[in-house]
Structure formats: structure tokens, C-alpha cells
Design an enzyme around this catalytic site. Structure first.
Site, PDB file in Angstrom:
ATOM      1  CG  ASN A 249       0.581   9.048   4.806  1.00  0.00           C
ATOM      2  OD1 ASN A 249       0.311  10.240   4.681  1.00  0.00           O
ATOM      3  ND2 ASN A 249      -0.241   8.086   4.388  1.00  0.00           N
ATOM      4  CD  GLU A 250      -4.066   8.922   5.467  1.00  0.00           C
ATOM      5  OE1 GLU A 250      -4.734   9.886   5.082  1.00  0.00           O
ATOM      6  OE2 GLU A 250      -4.199   7.776   4.987  1.00  0.00           O
TER       7      GLU A 250
ATOM      8  CD  GLN B  14      -0.514   6.382  -3.318  1.00  0.00           C
ATOM      9  OE1 GLN B  14      -0.163   6.948  -2.293  1.00  0.00           O
ATOM     10  NE2 GLN B  14      -1.709   6.561  -3.833  1.00  0.00           N
TER      11      GLN B  14
ATOM     12  CG  HIS C 179       2.811   7.659   1.905  1.00  0.00           C
ATOM     13  ND1 HIS C 179       2.668   9.022   1.755  1.00  0.00           N
ATOM     14  CD2 HIS C 179       1.583   7.135   1.701  1.00  0.00           C
ATOM     15  CE1 HIS C 179       1.409   9.296   1.434  1.00  0.00           C
ATOM     16  NE2 HIS C 179       0.728   8.164   1.402  1.00  0.00           N
TER      17      HIS C 179
END
Length: 406
Positions: A153-154, A18, A110
Site C-alpha cells: 500500500n502506497e 488501524q 499496509h
């Protein structure tokens, strides 16, 4: 409001794809062109080169923690081929943070994987766990001095993303992979539930990574789970419990032996007899069309503590997509208030990490702005918003260093 502990972590977060730019060897870089209406990540925010400036912004604000990721697709550009250059880069990031007095909170995965990993079957491949283990083994060589590591992540959201990508890239499928940000005058669509099959592979990968990290580092090891902060309509308690297991508890229970559990919460969502209810269109909705619910953070950490009463919580993400920074401050203040209330009830919370440090690429769009810092995407100039100073002052005050507190 009760005071937060003096050793409480106060930070902000980012993710490699990102912010870094030109993550050309990743599966998501390849997938971006297949997403209807999506923007490309491109140069992103050039944080691969400008990370010293980003870390300085955190240190100077009064925050003391930077959650950032290392990018598997850069470190292992081909199966079994590891890049010393990129490993050295991420080690410099860790050293820069430590030298600035900022705690590095490192995420190993991520959402993005190497393109070659996806092409050989991704998380469904018989080799997936061995591939991830090999990457983690190499990653541990640069983690000296890192106190906190998040393996994945998640994973509940990653399981959804894997399923969406598989369907969209299948030439026999008529599924259109939509960007998560669409028109504001329509309800946000309900995502399909995470695939339990993929979820269990991710749990296996997490446990494998945890074993390696504990053998080779002194870091606290955990992973982060996206909380829906479900609320229940009358008579829908059993429906909520069933959905809660599929969406969250499967992943929370897998963290029973972890050193901490990361909670990531943004909004709350109602569950009725027919299942999850879409966020209705409302003028207070965020830029990603979720309801304005800062109290979701308290709901999320309470539920997490019910499932994992002996595992400390770290809020690894919380924030709001808004173009109005005064609203960001109001949201964050209310979210921290709900967190403090949960802590006063006995929930063991060790830190709060805001999403996000920078206005970054939100998995298909640039328009949802979550950042404490705006970025000119032509010049890459960082422009801190008042919310960064505000949150830094909260951190200073809670540590007893002055500041305005809350």
C-alpha cells in the site's frame, strides 16, 4: 452522469493496524510511543474478532468489495516462524467475505512490518527482499479464490514513513516525529519527499511479490500509489514534473507490467516555482487540514493513465476526514462525478473503494473520521452512517438492482 460498468467494483477499505487492535509485534506499535502528541492504537476497533460484522455491513449495504489487509507482524512473529493460527484467521476472513457475496481485495503490506524486521534494518537491510519474499510465499497459501491482491500500500508514503521513523528513533537526531494531525489553525506541513533509495527497494520487493503471486495464484496483482493530484502555477511546469517523478511516477512506472494500478487520492495540491505549496488554512479544509477537493480523483486517474496507458485503474482509496456525514456524501458524489468524467475521456477504471469502512486509527490520532461507519470505542458497537446506505444504493443502482443512484 454516465453509467459505470455493471461489473464495476464498489467497496470500502480498512488496514490491519488501524482496525484490528493489539498489533503488538509490529514496528508501528513500538513507534507510537515516540510520536509527539500521538494517540495509541490499543484495542483499535477489535476488528480482529469482529470482522464478520464488518463484512456483513458491506454486504447488507449494497457494496460488493472489501479491501482489507493481512498483517505480516502476526503471520511471522519471529524470523522464519510462521503462525498457522493467524494464517487460518485471515483465511476465515476471506471465506467469510466470499460466503457473503463480497469480493475480498487483499493487501499484503499496509505500512506495518514485524518489529524484528525493523530492528534488523527494515527495508534498508540486505535481507529485506528475501524476508518479504518468504512472507509472500507463505501468504499465497491462503489466497485461493482471491481475485485481487495489492502487494504494498502506497509505497511512496511508506518511503516517507520509513525515513521519519529512522530520524525520530535516532538518538543523535533532533527530529521530532509529529503526529499527522495537529492544530487546525496552522497549515499542514509539507512532508519530506519520499526517499528514492527506499522507494527502489520497495519496487524490488513489489516485483518479487508479483512474481510469486503469479506463479502460485490466479489473482490480479498490483500495488497502490498515493496521488498528490498536483496542479501547476504559471511557469512551474518543470518543477511539477520533477516533483511528480519523485512522488508518484517512479512508483507508477514500476507497475507497467502489473494487472492493475491502485490510485489513492484525497485532495489536490498546487506546485509553484518554489515547490509544493502548503494547503492554506481555510474553513472548508478537512480534519487532516487538506483542501476540500473532490475533483482530485479525476486529476489523479488522468495522470496515472498518462503514465500507464495500458494498465487498468482501480480506485483503492478515496474519502474525506470529516465529522459531517452530509459533507462526506457531497464529497463522494462529486469525486465519483470527476471519476466518471475521466472514464468518459477514455481512462480504464475498474472499481471504486472508499476509505474507509470504519472510523479508525489514523496513524497517530483517532480524531480524523473517514468512516462510513462510526464505532463506539468502549463497546465497539458499529453505527452505520447515512453515507454507507447512500454509497450502497449507488452501487445497487449502477448494477441495475434499484437504488437511488446519484
Amino acid at each position: 452522469m454516465p453509467a459505470f460498468p455493471s461489473d464495476f467494483l464498489w467497496g470500502a477499505a480498512s488496514a490491519p493496524h488501524q482496525v484490528e487492535g493489539n498489533n503488538v509485534n509490529s514496528d508501528f506499535w513500538m513507534q507510537e510511543s515516540h510520536m509527539t502528541g500521538a494517540d495509541r492504537s490499543g484495542d483499535a476497533l477489535d476488528s480482529y474478532n469482529r470482522y464478520p460484522e464488518d463484512i456483513a455491513l458491506i454486504a447488507e449495504s449494497g457494496l460488493d468489495t472489501y479491501r482489507f489487509g493481512i498483517e505480516w507482524a502476526r503471520i511471522e512473529p519471529a524470523p522464519g516462524q510462521f503462525s498457522r493460527v493467524h494464517l487460518a484467521h485471515y483465511r476465515r476472513m476471506i471465506d467469510t467475505a466470499l460466503e457473503a457475496g463480497v469480493t475480498p481485495f487483499v493487501t499484503l503490506h499496509h505500512f506495518t512490518s514485524p518489529r524484528w524486521f525493523a530492528e534488523e534494518g527494515g527495508w534498508r537491510s540486505p535481507q529485506a527482499i528475501a524476508r518479504f519474499r518468504a512472507y509472500v510465499e507463505v501468504a499465497t497459501t491462503i489466497l485461493d479464490g482471491v481475485e485481487w491482491v495489492c502487494t504494498i500500500n502506497e509505497p511512496n508514503m511508506l518511503a516517507i514513513m520509513v525515513g521519519e521513523a529512522e530520524a525520530a528513533l535516532d538518538p543523535d537526531s533532533d527530529v521530532e516525529w509529529l503526529s499527522p494531525t495537529l492544530e487546525a489553525d496552522t497549515p499542514r506541513p509539507i512532508k519530506p519527499a519520499p526517499s528514492e533509495e527506499i522507494g527502489r527497494r520497495l519496487i524490488e520487493a513489489h516485483h518479487a511479490a508479483r512474481e510469486i503471486l503469479r506463479e502460485r495464484t490466479d489473482a490480479r496483482v498490483g500495488w497502490s500509489v498515493a496521488s498528490r493530484a498536483f496542479e501547476t502555477r504559471p511557469g512551474a511546469e518543470e518543477v511539477r514534473r520533477r516533483l511528480e517523478y519523485i512522488w508518484e511516477d517512479l512508483y507508477l512506472e514500476a507497475a507497467a507490467d502489473d494487472d492493475y494500478i491502485g490510485v489513492q487520492a484525497y485532495s489536490a495540491q498546487w506546485v509553484g516555482l518554489d515547490g509544493i505549496e502548503p494547503h492554506p488554512v481555510h474553513p472548508d479544509n478537512t480534519l487532516v487540514r487538506t483542501a476540500y477537493r473532490p475533483d482530485a480523483l479525476g486529476i489523479a486517474v488522468r495522470h496515472t493513465a498518462e503514465v500507464l496507458p495500458r494498465v487498468p485503474v482501480v480506485v483503492t482509496e478515496n474519502g474525506i476526514a470529516t465529522a459531517d456525514d452530509a459533507r462526506r456524501i457531497a464529497y463522494t458524489e462529486a469525486a465519483l462525478g470527476s471519476l466518471a468524467e475521466a472514464m468518459a475521456e477514455g481512462v480504464d477504471v475498474r472499481g471504486y473503494i472508499h476509505w474507509s469502512l470504519l472510523d479508525n486509527y489514523e496513524w497517530g490520532h483517532w480524531s480524523p473520521t473517514f468512516g462510513l461507519v462510526a464505532v463506539d470505542r468502549e463497546t465497539f458497537e458499529r453505527r452505520p452512517k447515512p453515507s454507507l446506505a447512500w454509497l450502497g444504493n449507488v452501487a445497487r443502482a449502477q448494477r441495475g438492482e434499484g437504488g437511488d443512484g446519484m
